[in-house]
Design a protein around this motif. Structure first.
Motif, short mmCIF file in Angstrom:
data_model
loop_
_atom_site.label_atom_id
_atom_site.label_comp_id
_atom_site.label_asym_id
_atom_site.label_seq_id
_atom_site.Cartn_x
_atom_site.Cartn_y
_atom_site.Cartn_z
N TRP A 1 0.83 -1.21 0.00
CA TRP A 1 0.00 0.00 0.00
C TRP A 1 0.87 1.25 0.00
O TRP A 1 0.57 2.22 -0.71
CB TRP A 1 -0.92 -0.01 1.23
CG TRP A 1 -1.81 1.21 1.26
CD1 TRP A 1 -3.03 1.35 0.69
CD2 TRP A 1 -1.53 2.47 1.90
NE1 TRP A 1 -3.54 2.62 0.92
CE2 TRP A 1 -2.63 3.32 1.66
CE3 TRP A 1 -0.46 2.95 2.64
CZ2 TRP A 1 -2.68 4.62 2.14
CZ3 TRP A 1 -0.50 4.25 3.12
CH2 TRP A 1 -1.61 5.08 2.88
N GLU A 2 1.94 1.26 0.78
CA GLU A 2 2.80 2.45 0.83
C GLU A 2 3.48 2.69 -0.51
O GLU A 2 3.64 3.84 -0.94
CB GLU A 2 3.83 2.30 1.95
CG GLU A 2 3.22 2.42 3.34
CD GLU A 2 4.25 2.52 4.44
OE1 GLU A 2 5.45 2.38 4.14
OE2 GLU A 2 3.87 2.74 5.60
N ARG A 3 3.89 1.62 -1.21
CA ARG A 3 4.47 1.79 -2.55
C ARG A 3 3.45 2.42 -3.49
O ARG A 3 3.77 3.31 -4.27
CB ARG A 3 4.93 0.44 -3.11
CG ARG A 3 6.23 -0.08 -2.54
CD ARG A 3 6.90 -1.04 -3.51
NE ARG A 3 6.00 -2.10 -3.95
CZ ARG A 3 5.92 -3.29 -3.38
NH1 ARG A 3 6.66 -3.57 -2.32
NH2 ARG A 3 5.11 -4.21 -3.86
N ALA A 4 2.20 1.93 -3.42
CA ALA A 4 1.16 2.49 -4.27
C ALA A 4 0.90 3.95 -3.92
O ALA A 4 0.73 4.80 -4.80
CB ALA A 4 -0.13 1.67 -4.14
N ASN A 5 0.88 4.25 -2.63
CA ASN A 5 0.64 5.62 -2.19
C ASN A 5 1.75 6.56 -2.65
O ASN A 5 1.50 7.69 -3.08
CB ASN A 5 0.50 5.65 -0.67
CG ASN A 5 -0.14 6.94 -0.16
OD1 ASN A 5 -1.00 7.51 -0.83
ND2 ASN A 5 0.28 7.38 1.00
#
Length: 323
Positions: free
Chosen positions: A78-82
């Motif tokens: 999720w953090e990579r996507a964010n």
């Protein structure tokens, strides 16, 4: 790769991760999921899977919990996507809620996501938000690195996320998913498209395993003219101890658009004993316009449940050329 495409792929790749997880637990209705959660509405859960915007981490956590998944296993993804979503927004202050405000039972409002990406210095107060009715103000303070902080504006909990301008997103190329916008983001120059690995997960049946052997026909980036019907063949191996009976490959982007390659939604797999190889075939009809077809399938059992949630989808990638 331009910033718009990076953001689009990151959002849609994460959405398909959530869709696959929901499918792997029997595809419960969003109302049923909301009931299990007791903290998030069915419309917000549905929105998280549509790929229109990245859901907030709080929304993601509730989605994962009702599907029996460990949020910690998904946090890095999720953090990579964010990071990818905001990688093209440096120097801008933008507010992109993951959903509209959706009040839940008890009067709790679903959090909004506020994205701030203009590289402020550590400890600076970067802005103030007047509360409704002029009662107090909430300040935005920039951290040294990526963090999420909550402020309150009236009865709405607002999640403020910021990122240091110097941070470098670790973004892996992801698959193109269903929908015109996703398909339009790809071109033959993008082939082969690399998909990210899903989080580690046990197979549906203990002892079951699969090994991809080869593309018998139409290897990645094969060229086919528009408006043609061709046969795609994959070769897989039953690498486990469980006989395969009633298995099939289910197409993930079931809603097929006019600019996509057309296939049947479920490709049958003939019964296969442990240790045996099996060839799986489907007829592919190319669209009327040139482009890149990227189509993904997951192995499911007779009930439609995903068999190997921790494995990458089987796919084909065809460059469609004008005659």
């Amino acid at each position: 790769m331009d910033d718009t495409r990076v953001r689009t792929e990151a959002i849609e790749d994460f959405a398909v991760t959530l869709r696959e997880l929901r499918t792997s637990v029997g595809n419960p209705s969003f109302r049923e999921m909301s009931g299990r959660s007791g903290a998030i509405s069915h419309t917000t859960l549905h929105e998280a899977t549509k790929g229109n915007r990245l859901p907030s981490w709080e929304t993601t956590v509730e989605f994962l919990k009702v599907c029996g998944a460990d949020p910690a296993a998904y946090r890095e993804r999720w953090e990579r996507a964010n990071l990818a979503v905001r990688s093209g927004s440096a120097g801008e202050l933008s507010i992109r809620p993951d959903t509209s405000v959706d009040h839940l039972p008890g009067g709790v409002a679903e959090p909004l996501t506020v994205h701030l990406a203009n590289g402020w210095s550590t400890g600076e107060t970067v802005g103030e938000v007047p509360a409704p009715g002029g009662q107090g103000r909430s300040r935005w303070i920039r951290p040294a690195a990526f963090v999420a902080a909550a402020v309150t504006v009236g009865s709405v909990a607002v999640i403020v996320t910021t990122i240091n301008r110097g941070a470098t997103p670790d973004v892996q190329p992801g698959p193109a998913l269903s929908g015109t916008s996703a398909m339009a983001a790809l071109s033959p120059a993008d082939c082969p498209v690399r998909s990210t690995s899903p989080p580690l997960a046990a197979p549906l049946h203990k002892g079951d395993a699969v090994t991809f052997i080869e593309d018998v026909t139409l290897p990645d980036c094969s060229r086919v003219e528009t408006g043609k019907s061709v046969t795609k063949t994959w070769r897989l191996k039953n690498a486990g101890t469980v006989p395969w009976k009633g298995y099939s490959l289910r197409r993930l982007d079931v809603t097929q658009q006019a600019d996509q390659c057309q296939t049947i939604s479920h490709v049958p797999i003939k019964d296969t004993q442990p240790g045996e190889l099996v060839d799986i075939q489907t007829v592919v009809t190319t669209p009327s316009k040139p482009g890149l077809c990227y189509v993904r399938f997951k192995m499911v059992d007779a009930s439609g449940t995903v068999l190997f949630p921790g494995s990458r989808p089987v796919n084909f990638q065809i460059i469609v050329d004008a005659p």
